[in-house]
Scaffold this motif. Structure first.
Motif, PDB file in Angstrom:
ATOM      1  N   UNK A  53       0.944  -1.081  -0.041  1.00  0.00           N
ATOM      2  CA  UNK A  53       0.130   0.032   0.023  1.00  0.00           C
ATOM      3  C   UNK A  53       0.846   1.286  -0.037  1.00  0.00           C
ATOM      4  N   UNK A  54       1.967   1.117   0.619  1.00  0.00           N
ATOM      5  CA  UNK A  54       2.915   2.261   0.755  1.00  0.00           C
ATOM      6  C   UNK A  54       3.324   2.580  -0.627  1.00  0.00           C
ATOM      7  N   UNK A  55       3.999   1.532  -1.287  1.00  0.00           N
ATOM      8  CA  UNK A  55       4.486   1.649  -2.738  1.00  0.00           C
ATOM      9  C   UNK A  55       3.494   2.042  -3.568  1.00  0.00           C
ATOM     10  N   UNK A  56       2.258   1.915  -3.467  1.00  0.00           N
ATOM     11  CA  UNK A  56       1.131   2.177  -4.339  1.00  0.00           C
ATOM     12  C   UNK A  56       1.050   3.527  -4.126  1.00  0.00           C
ATOM     13  N   UNK A  57       1.061   4.310  -2.971  1.00  0.00           N
ATOM     14  CA  UNK A  57       1.025   5.686  -2.834  1.00  0.00           C
ATOM     15  C   UNK A  57       2.110   6.454  -3.277  1.00  0.00           C
ATOM     16  N   UNK A  58       3.454   5.689  -3.208  1.00  0.00           N
ATOM     17  CA  UNK A  58       4.639   6.517  -3.742  1.00  0.00           C
ATOM     18  C   UNK A  58       4.512   6.381  -5.074  1.00  0.00           C
ATOM     19  N   UNK A  59       3.917   5.349  -5.562  1.00  0.00           N
ATOM     20  CA  UNK A  59       3.613   5.247  -7.040  1.00  0.00           C
ATOM     21  C   UNK A  59       2.972   6.221  -7.813  1.00  0.00           C
ATOM     22  N   UNK A  60       1.898   6.582  -7.165  1.00  0.00           N
ATOM     23  CA  UNK A  60       0.874   7.721  -7.759  1.00  0.00           C
ATOM     24  C   UNK A  60       1.343   8.881  -7.345  1.00  0.00           C
ATOM     25  N   UNK A  61       2.219   9.094  -6.418  1.00  0.00           N
ATOM     26  CA  UNK A  61       2.844  10.462  -6.133  1.00  0.00           C
ATOM     27  C   UNK A  61       3.797  10.770  -7.129  1.00  0.00           C
ATOM     28  N   UNK A  62       4.824   9.791  -7.332  1.00  0.00           N
ATOM     29  CA  UNK A  62       6.098   9.983  -8.269  1.00  0.00           C
ATOM     30  C   UNK A  62       5.747  10.081  -9.654  1.00  0.00           C
ATOM     31  N   UNK A  63       4.681   9.210 -10.151  1.00  0.00           N
ATOM     32  CA  UNK A  63       4.393   9.152 -11.396  1.00  0.00           C
ATOM     33  C   UNK A  63       3.595  10.457 -11.677  1.00  0.00           C
ATOM     34  N   UNK A  64       2.638  10.778 -10.838  1.00  0.00           N
ATOM     35  CA  UNK A  64       1.970  12.258 -11.025  1.00  0.00           C
ATOM     36  C   UNK A  64       2.798  13.559 -11.106  1.00  0.00           C
ATOM     37  N   UNK A  65       3.877  13.322 -10.377  1.00  0.00           N
ATOM     38  CA  UNK A  65       4.875  14.243 -10.357  1.00  0.00           C
ATOM     39  C   UNK A  65       5.669  14.474 -11.838  1.00  0.00           C
ATOM     40  N   UNK A  66       6.041  13.328 -12.186  1.00  0.00           N
ATOM     41  CA  UNK A  66       6.570  13.157 -13.662  1.00  0.00           C
ATOM     42  C   UNK A  66       5.740  13.599 -14.713  1.00  0.00           C
ATOM     43  N   UNK A  67       4.462  13.265 -14.624  1.00  0.00           N
ATOM     44  CA  UNK A  67       3.322  13.516 -15.567  1.00  0.00           C
ATOM     45  C   UNK A  67       3.199  15.123 -15.540  1.00  0.00           C
ATOM     46  N   UNK A  68       2.909  15.656 -14.304  1.00  0.00           N
ATOM     47  CA  UNK A  68       2.976  16.931 -14.408  1.00  0.00           C
ATOM     48  C   UNK A  68       3.920  17.968 -14.756  1.00  0.00           C
ATOM     49  N   UNK A  69       5.361  17.495 -14.345  1.00  0.00           N
ATOM     50  CA  UNK A  69       6.558  18.334 -14.675  1.00  0.00           C
ATOM     51  C   UNK A  69       6.427  18.042 -16.263  1.00  0.00           C
ATOM     52  N   UNK A  70       6.193  16.907 -17.163  1.00  0.00           N
ATOM     53  CA  UNK A  70       6.063  16.775 -18.567  1.00  0.00           C
ATOM     54  C   UNK A  70       5.278  17.641 -19.058  1.00  0.00           C
ATOM     55  N   UNK A  71       4.074  17.694 -18.414  1.00  0.00           N
ATOM     56  CA  UNK A  71       2.893  18.620 -19.306  1.00  0.00           C
ATOM     57  C   UNK A  71       3.238  19.956 -19.108  1.00  0.00           C
ATOM     58  N   UNK A  72       3.822  20.325 -17.907  1.00  0.00           N
ATOM     59  CA  UNK A  72       4.087  21.885 -17.697  1.00  0.00           C
ATOM     60  C   UNK A  72       5.112  22.277 -18.823  1.00  0.00           C
TER      61      UNK A  72
END
Length: 187
Positions: A53-72
């Motif tokens: 569950x911890x890794x799922x939360x980290x995954x969502x946060x990190x991939x969300x950060x990567x995607x947001x930075x890419x989109x920006x």
């Protein structure tokens, strides 16, 4: 989700990231999250369930950060491939930065376990997403570019914690720009 489950997961997230998943016992999580042992086991039947569950939360946060930075970085996929490194820069400069939670967890888990498999799956999913951007950018070999850029991300995460120099993320971004320019020339 229940408030108790959230509290347990929040506590596990903080402790696992700071100390490592194998260094933190269930009793510590129970004490710091102020729940009964039965409550923890109701939501997470075993410690590995909590780690997942911890890794799922980290995954969502990190991939969300990567995607947001890419989109920006704008609509051009080449710019997005380089722009995603802004997420690395932000991570390496964050107080309490301890590197990549997935690399850290993989180093503390046995190959073939559900926890180790989850770390491997995360890295593959990030690489697949990067490969999709590389394809959109017209890379001659999107798979090779995705692998190279993923290695730069992981190296930046590792260097940012090993030597405590957040400039590693800037160097990784500069290297990414060179790789992307060579692999995806502008028309």
């Amino acid at each position: 989700m229940s408030a108790a489950r959230d509290r347990i997961l929040d506590t596990a997230f903080r402790l696992f990231y700071a100390r490592g998943v194998r260094s933190v016992g269930v009793d510590t999580i129970i004490a710091e999250s102020a729940v009964a042992k039965a409550t923890l086991y109701k939501h997470f039947p075993g410690k590995d369930d909590l780690v997942l569950a911890y890794l799922d939360r980290v995954d969502a946060g990190w991939r969300g950060s990567l995607e947001a930075a890419a989109e920006a970085a704008g609509p051009d996929p080449r710019d997005r491939l380089v722009g995603m490194f802004d997420a690395l820069t932000a991570a390496c400069r964050r107080d309490g930065f301890h590197g990549c939670a997935f690399i850290n967890t993989a180093a503390q888990s046995e190959s073939g376990t559900a926890v180790h498999d989850r770390t491997v799956r995360h890295k593959a999913q990030v690489r697949e997403w990067v490969q999709g951007l590389a394809e959109q950018a017209g890379a001659a070999d999107p798979q090779a570019l995705a692998l190279s850029l993923s290695l730069l991300l992981d190296g930046g995460l590792a260097s940012g914690v090993l030597d405590g120099r957040p400039e590693a993320a800037d160097a990784a971004r500069e290297a990414a720009a060179i790789l992307v320019a060579a692999a995806c020339p502008r028309a």
